[in-house]
Scaffold this motif. Structure first.
Motif, PDB file in Angstrom:
ATOM      1  N   LEU A   1      -5.837   3.944  -2.993  1.00 29.27           N
ATOM      2  CA  LEU A   1      -4.945   3.944  -3.845  1.00 29.27           C
ATOM      3  C   LEU A   1      -3.127   4.177  -2.689  1.00 29.27           C
ATOM      4  N   TYR A   2      -2.396   3.766  -3.567  1.00 28.58           N
ATOM      5  CA  TYR A   2      -1.108   3.783  -3.138  1.00 28.58           C
ATOM      6  C   TYR A   2      -0.114   4.109  -3.920  1.00 28.58           C
ATOM      7  N   VAL A   3       0.869   5.447  -3.594  1.00 27.22           N
ATOM      8  CA  VAL A   3       2.098   5.989  -4.617  1.00 27.22           C
ATOM      9  C   VAL A   3       2.815   5.168  -4.069  1.00 27.22           C
ATOM     10  N   GLU A   4       3.191   4.317  -4.963  1.00 28.63           N
ATOM     11  CA  GLU A   4       4.822   3.569  -5.190  1.00 28.63           C
ATOM     12  C   GLU A   4       5.751   4.233  -5.458  1.00 28.63           C
ATOM     13  N   GLN A   5       6.819   4.310  -5.388  1.00 22.89           N
ATOM     14  CA  GLN A   5       8.072   4.263  -5.001  1.00 22.89           C
ATOM     15  C   GLN A   5       9.273   3.106  -5.844  1.00 22.89           C
TER      16      GLN A   5
END
Length: 265
Positions: free
Chosen positions: A69-73
């Protein structure tokens, strides 16, 4: 260890009863193969438990970790772009309409970053979580592998068929009528640092990207062990000396210990 000296294979597909059921027992015969076992409704072939005239195979779940899981900006006011290092990458968008009985249809806007589909959060608010998964981001040749399994005539054939297996990650045991038998962890697992194993990680830093996959030749495997048997029961696959990360959450080992104690007698 058998009366004939040839291997016997047993499998334990302990799945909950569902409607429709997970497994469907059938028999498929044609000029290229004659195979009987369990298939999945709607999926051709016999990925988990089956045999033909020469080779048999069975699996347990490997509890492998090949999803991150990647937190995207996302760009302020423009969710069609997300940050990656010093750049802003394009984000794929699409719309999906879901019909609801007795109510108005619901329209969803879907986002797909370079890491994968957004599964949580709102890109229009600036942050969301994307899902990276080997079956979505690598050439998925699992169906080709299933086709080769049904055509297998010896243990080497079933092993080679697993070279194309991507998902799901399984412990596979197999044997053939010539006396060969073995174990292999099958699946395509990424190589990356430790951080994504625990929590969602920042997707914009570039520090947590996948660095290729574990080579097929380096996956856990054994062929014709001297003890005379192979066994698997969702247990931890490797010890701390193995050179790659497979996973960290396994079933307790008491079932494998029990299997070993019985077969060793």
């Amino acid at each position: 260890r058998t009366a004939t000296g040839l291997p016997l294979l047993a499998g334990d597909p302990h799945r909950a009863l569902d409607v429709p059921n997970v497994y469907y027992q059938n028999h498929v015969a044609c000029p290229e193969w004659d195979t009987i076992g369990f298939s999945f409704p709607g999926v051709p072939g016999f990925p988990h438990f089956a045999h033909n005239a020469d080779v048999a195979w069975g699996i347990t779940h490997a509890s492998a970790d090949y999803q991150d899981l990647y937190v995207e900006q996302f760009a302020e006011g423009d969710p069609s772009r997300c940050r990656f290092k010093d750049d802003w990458l394009p984000v794929e968008t699409s719309k999906q309409t879901i019909a609801v009985r007795g109510e108005a249809p619901v329209e969803l806007k879907l986002y797909h970053t370079h890491h994968g589909p957004v599964v949580a959060g709102d890109p229009e608010q600036g942050l969301a979580i994307a899902f990276r998964y080997s079956a979505l981001h690598l050439p998925n040749t699992t169906m080709d592998a299933i086709y080769q399994m049904m055509r297998a005539r010896k243990a080497d054939d079933i092993e080679e068929a697993m070279r194309g297996w991507v998902d799901p990650g399984n412990n596979m045991i197999y044997c053939d009528t010539q006396g060969a038998f073995g174990y292999r962890t099958r699946g395509t697992f990424p190589m990356r640092d430790e951080a994504p194993r625990w929590l969602p990680v920042p997707g914009w830093t570039g520090k947590h990207e996948w660095q290729g996959t574990i080579p097929f030749e380096e996956m856990p495997q054994v062929r014709d062990p001297a003890c005379g048997f192979c066994y698997t029961a969702n247990n931890r696959i490797t010890d701390e000396h193995y050179g790659h990360y497979i996973g960290m959450d396994y079933a307790a080992g008491f079932r494998t210990e029990r299997i070993f104690s019985h077969l060793a007698q």
